[in-house]
Scaffold this motif. Structure first.
Motif, mmCIF file in Angstrom:
data_model
loop_
_atom_site.group_PDB
_atom_site.id
_atom_site.type_symbol
_atom_site.label_atom_id
_atom_site.label_comp_id
_atom_site.label_asym_id
_atom_site.label_seq_id
_atom_site.Cartn_x
_atom_site.Cartn_y
_atom_site.Cartn_z
ATOM 1 N N GLU A 35 0.830 -1.211 0.000
ATOM 2 C CA GLU A 35 0.000 0.000 0.000
ATOM 3 C C GLU A 35 0.860 1.255 0.000
ATOM 4 O O GLU A 35 1.957 1.267 0.553
ATOM 5 N N VAL A 36 0.315 2.302 -0.614
ATOM 6 C CA VAL A 36 0.971 3.608 -0.643
ATOM 7 C C VAL A 36 0.096 4.553 0.165
ATOM 8 O O VAL A 36 -1.124 4.618 -0.035
ATOM 9 N N ALA A 37 0.732 5.277 1.083
ATOM 10 C CA ALA A 37 -0.012 6.181 1.959
ATOM 11 C C ALA A 37 0.612 7.568 1.936
ATOM 12 O O ALA A 37 1.808 7.729 1.696
ATOM 13 N N VAL A 38 -0.224 8.556 2.172
ATOM 14 C CA VAL A 38 0.223 9.914 2.444
ATOM 15 C C VAL A 38 -0.134 10.143 3.894
ATOM 16 O O VAL A 38 -1.314 10.146 4.261
ATOM 17 N N GLU A 39 0.901 10.246 4.710
ATOM 18 C CA GLU A 39 0.757 10.235 6.170
ATOM 19 C C GLU A 39 0.001 8.974 6.565
ATOM 20 O O GLU A 39 0.464 7.885 6.286
ATOM 21 N N ASP A 40 -1.177 9.093 7.160
ATOM 22 C CA ASP A 40 -1.907 7.913 7.630
ATOM 23 C C ASP A 40 -3.001 7.452 6.680
ATOM 24 O O ASP A 40 -3.702 6.483 6.974
ATOM 25 N N GLU A 41 -3.166 8.121 5.545
ATOM 26 C CA GLU A 41 -4.250 7.769 4.627
ATOM 27 C C GLU A 41 -3.717 6.958 3.449
ATOM 28 O O GLU A 41 -2.891 7.443 2.670
ATOM 29 N N VAL A 42 -4.207 5.741 3.319
ATOM 30 C CA VAL A 42 -3.818 4.894 2.189
ATOM 31 C C VAL A 42 -4.500 5.436 0.946
ATOM 32 O O VAL A 42 -5.718 5.643 0.926
#
Length: 83
Positions: A35-42
């Motif tokens: 998975e790729v996330a920006v901060e805590d959001e996938v």
């Protein structure tokens, strides 16, 4: 996907988008999606492809309708086309 692949792709994405907030998350169970996330959001999944001896990585972004801002309301009808 190997740890070295994840590190290299994460470094590339951070440089490309100019932010250290991007993280690639290894799955807890082998065989599941990376998975790729920006901060805590996938925001999507990363896949490694090998074809004809060439390696590529594809990033699939998922945008949920509930995460989008409201659609603007149309003020007037669209212009009619002339025949």
């Amino acid at each position: 996907m190997e740890a070295s692949d994840i590190t290299r792709v994460q470094t590339y994405l951070r440089r490309l988008f100019g932010t250290e907030r991007i993280n690639i998350l290894r799955p807890a169970v082998p065989g599941l999606s990376v998975e790729v996330a920006v901060e805590d959001e996938v925001i999507g999944t990363l896949h490694r492809d090998t074809e004809d001896g060439e390696i590529s990585y594809s990033l699939h972004l998922t945008i949920l309708e509930e995460d989008l801002p409201p659609a603007p309301k149309a003020d007037k009808a669209p212009p009619r086309r002339r025949a």
